[in-house]
Design an enzyme around this catalytic site. Structure first.
Site, PDB file in Angstrom:
ATOM      1  CB  ILE A   6      -2.534   4.580  31.141  1.00 60.65           C
ATOM      2  CG1 ILE A   6      -3.873   4.730  31.320  1.00 60.65           C
ATOM      3  CG2 ILE A   6      -2.117   5.326  31.917  1.00 60.65           C
ATOM      4  CD1 ILE A   6      -4.775   4.089  32.514  1.00 60.65           C
ATOM      5  CD  GLU A  13     -14.899  -9.339  27.844  1.00 65.02           C
ATOM      6  OE1 GLU A  13     -15.373 -10.832  26.694  1.00 65.02           O
ATOM      7  OE2 GLU A  13     -13.565  -8.957  27.758  1.00 65.02           O
ATOM      8  CG  LEU A  69      -5.920  -8.634  11.166  1.00 67.14           C
ATOM      9  CD1 LEU A  69      -4.754  -7.167  11.476  1.00 67.14           C
ATOM     10  CD2 LEU A  69      -6.539  -8.956  10.554  1.00 67.14           C
ATOM     11  N   GLY A  70      -7.806  -9.253  15.350  1.00 65.07           N
ATOM     12  CA  GLY A  70      -9.009  -8.538  16.633  1.00 65.07           C
ATOM     13  C   GLY A  70      -9.134  -7.393  16.741  1.00 65.07           C
ATOM     14  CE  LYS A 127      -6.385  -4.476  32.529  1.00 67.60           C
ATOM     15  NZ  LYS A 127      -7.079  -4.368  32.974  1.00 67.60           N
ATOM     16  CB  VAL A 184      -0.744  -3.044  33.561  1.00 64.01           C
ATOM     17  CG1 VAL A 184      -1.875  -1.873  34.423  1.00 64.01           C
ATOM     18  CG2 VAL A 184      -0.283  -4.234  34.336  1.00 64.01           C
ATOM     19  N   GLY A 193      -5.425  -6.001  17.322  1.00 67.16           N
ATOM     20  CA  GLY A 193      -4.791  -5.667  16.478  1.00 67.16           C
ATOM     21  C   GLY A 193      -5.280  -5.077  15.016  1.00 67.16           C
TER      22      GLY A 193
END
Lengths: 434, 434
Positions: free
Chosen positions: A141, A195, A16-17, A210, A137, A20
């Protein structure tokens, strides 16, 4: 819309980050429309979290929260497990166990799929269940389903993507504001686009995952993360970008996958592409996947490659698709699509054009020496331009014809030992065969 | 890949023109891979043509050709009817009869769907069969399936498309080479981008059909061709485009569909859009559909909107999807998605910004008179710029704030009767609310 006996599809969220939470929010906003959209209601039966108290503040009904995976695995009323926790373990174990116990799985986990896609998709096929991963990916989109369904009549020969928003943001700022890499990275960090540890983004590792997934689907042959040659953007300078612009090009971090007669190419590296190419107009943190097929010709898919709600858009699309498949008893209908085994080419054997920026001694004969090193190593030159000169140094910009990477590397090795070559400042690949 | 008892799916093609020929060619090139791609073989059992002799030159096995629709309709071994003949009749009758007799249908027929989509989709739903039409909008670009499946978790609020290649080619040439409309149209005709009678393209009718289909799917409420306000590009001049460029904009023929609290907007007309907008970079005969959803944010789908093989790519994608659905007994799984009934707004009630170019008498007070006419008719002005002046005439360019179309029209009616206004040269809408 056929509604099936008021059936209710029950799902469990693992995590549930950011993603989530987005899925929880999007599903909440759809509640009243779901019977119209898919012919059934949908209920979040359980949510796996680490900290029940913290998560309790973010859900309407805290009784759905659990920190016990087995309570989900053993619950026969859970139809779909939605893995949005990320990382390798325990995600991999949970997904395999869920499939083996007859549950369908939706996941956004690119790391896992790029390494263990085959194992996981095989498990889904054996169980006759769905394993859907549109969000893995390019975030929101739609690209996996278009490739697996809409474009299935094509032989896809090329997929090229801007599939990392952080690096595209950095390169956009370096281009539009003339920033150097470190300055643009600092801005990206400040704005939340990068990050705290940006390695996976700026070194191209995220994009490589990806590319592995896209190449596997586009070419029907398994490509894994380790197959993908990876080079990041840390060495790109504002000068490189300025020179590229003078040549009518932009520099982008591209994931490139090509199906050639000699094998599959799978690589991530910065590249000069013509400013008129559709990918060149992809700005800031947007992503895009460009492809070429024998029937469809060129096509491109553009949008948000990350973020809470865009990623949730893809996950929820998969959940609704899976729910429909459950209602129509056709889960597992679209399984692993790798039915060929094509070797992946070594980077040394791949042909590219190159842009080189080099600092040399400013005296007669140097240009001829440079040219002859290239010539002796099978590197054909499209042009050499002398740019700035100061004191005893001249700057050369070289554009090569398409040449094998190994020949280019051989040339660079020779330059290393030559006193007239003061520095090889940049070596960047150039798009196209001309 | 599950292969089902060596089952063979049999299809009938209705029509062997450009698109039909493309489908025949693409399917031929896939033959050996189909068991791997969909788990079954696929066979063209019959092809309906008008002229058996002429068509005989274009197929390997002329015995599949027929000019008798009933021989297809009554053939119980035909699973999928692929309608690529175009036009209203007999296509409509054939499609309805095929569905009623238990066959699935794939069609590329936008004219038919934009007018009779509801009737045809209802017939498919009653029969429990597939009615797939990815090729009907934007040719080879996957957009129907992404909307109906991948993005189903979104509330889509805006769909904007460059969905006519002919007009985009003409406007691109007018922009890049400064051509006037007639010259660019002549070039388009010479190069085969425009038909002998270009009316449906240049007047926006073709685009309007696609907007009707896109709006119906995006907003889950039926919009038909007659609901779409339509204005073509015949009045656009090289001067308009030059002035737009000075303002950082391009002029494109856009299909616009919006879901607003007051109803659905559905319209096709030329529009100034900022050159930084992703749609502005769509050049020549390429198409693109841009959309905004509450979860996915902005997304765009770009590619070839017409042509033999790109259109065949979409048709064949649908055929393969339908074949899979037959193998898994889940045809009809994704049916008509219009479950709401939202009114379509009248054009007079739609708010837009406007670009006006007007020739006025060159003397004191004229600008004030112009401004007061706008003011008296509730049209708020963003800016007025005096451009060229010659002899007794001055040219004004006016950009309005967002105003209701009826108020703009009221202003224009007043200008009609004013001797100081020599000509209203252009009235073009401008993208955005600012």
């Amino acid at each position: 819309m056929k509604t099936i006996e008021n059936k209710k599809i029950r799902i469990a969220l693992l995590g549930l980050g950011t993603v989530g939470g987005g899925v929880y929010e999007v599903l909440g906003g759809l509640e009243s429309e779901l019977p119209d959209k898919i012919g059934a209601k949908l209920e979040i039966g359980k949510i796996l979290v680490r900290d029940l108290t913290k998560a309790g503040r973010n859900v309407k009904d805290p009784s759905v929260l659990t920190n016990d995976w087995n309570s989900i695995l053993k619950d026969p009323t859970i139809d779909i497990v939605v893995e949005v926790m990320g990382g390798m373990e325990p995600a991999k174990t949970y997904i395999l166990q869920a499939l083996q116990s007859g549950k369908n799985v939706v996941t956004a986990n690119k790391d896992l799929l790029a390494a263990y896609g085959k194992e996981i998709l095989n498990a889904a096929e054996e169980a006759g269940k769905d394993l859907l991963f549109e969000a893995a990916v390019a975030g929101g989109i739609p690209i996996i389903r278009p490739l697996k369904q809409c474009l299935l009549g094509n032989h896809i020969t090329e997929v090229m993507g801007i599939v990392n928003g952080t690096t595209n943001f950095i390169l956009s700022k370096m281009t539009s504001e003339g920033m150097e890499f470190q300055e643009a990275l600092a801005l990206a960090t400040r704005l939340g686009y990068a990050e705290a540890d940006p390695t996976a983004d700026i070194e191209g590792l995220d994009a490589a995952r990806k590319v592995a997934i896209l190449a596997s689907i586009a070419f029907h042959s398994r490509v894994v993360f380790d197959d993908v040659y990876t080079e990041g953007i840390t060495k790109i300078t504002a000068t490189d970008i300025r020179y590229a612009r003078e040549m009518g090009c932009d520099i982008k971090l591209l994931g490139v996958a090509r199906d050639t007669p000699e094998g599959i190419e799978a690589r991530v590296h910065p590249m000069l592409i013509p400013s008129s190419h559709p990918l060149a107009s992809v700005q800031d943190s947007f992503n895009a996947v460009f492809l070429h097929g024998d029937a469809v010709d060129d096509a491109m898919f553009y949008g948000r490659g990350a973020g809470k709600l865009p990623t949730a858009s893809a996950v929820v699309g998969d959940i609704l698709e899976c729910a429909r498949n459950i209602l129509w008893s056709c889960t597992g209908r679209i399984a692993c699509s790798c039915y060929r085994e094509i070797p992946v080419k070594k980077m040394e054997d791949i042909r590219s054009r190159y842009f080189l920026r080099m600092q040399v001694e400013d005296r007669y004969g140097v240009l001829a020496s440079v040219a002859s090193v290239f010539g002796n190593n099978c590197v054909s030159i499209e042009k050499i331009v002398q740019k700035d000169r100061w004191e005893t140094t001249a700057e050369l910009v070289v554009i090569t014809d398409p040449v094998k990477e190994r020949h280019l590397r051989d040339s660079l090795a020779v330059f290393e030992g030559m006193s007239i070559i003061k520095e090889i400042s940049s070596v960047i690949r150039v798009y196209g065969d001309k």
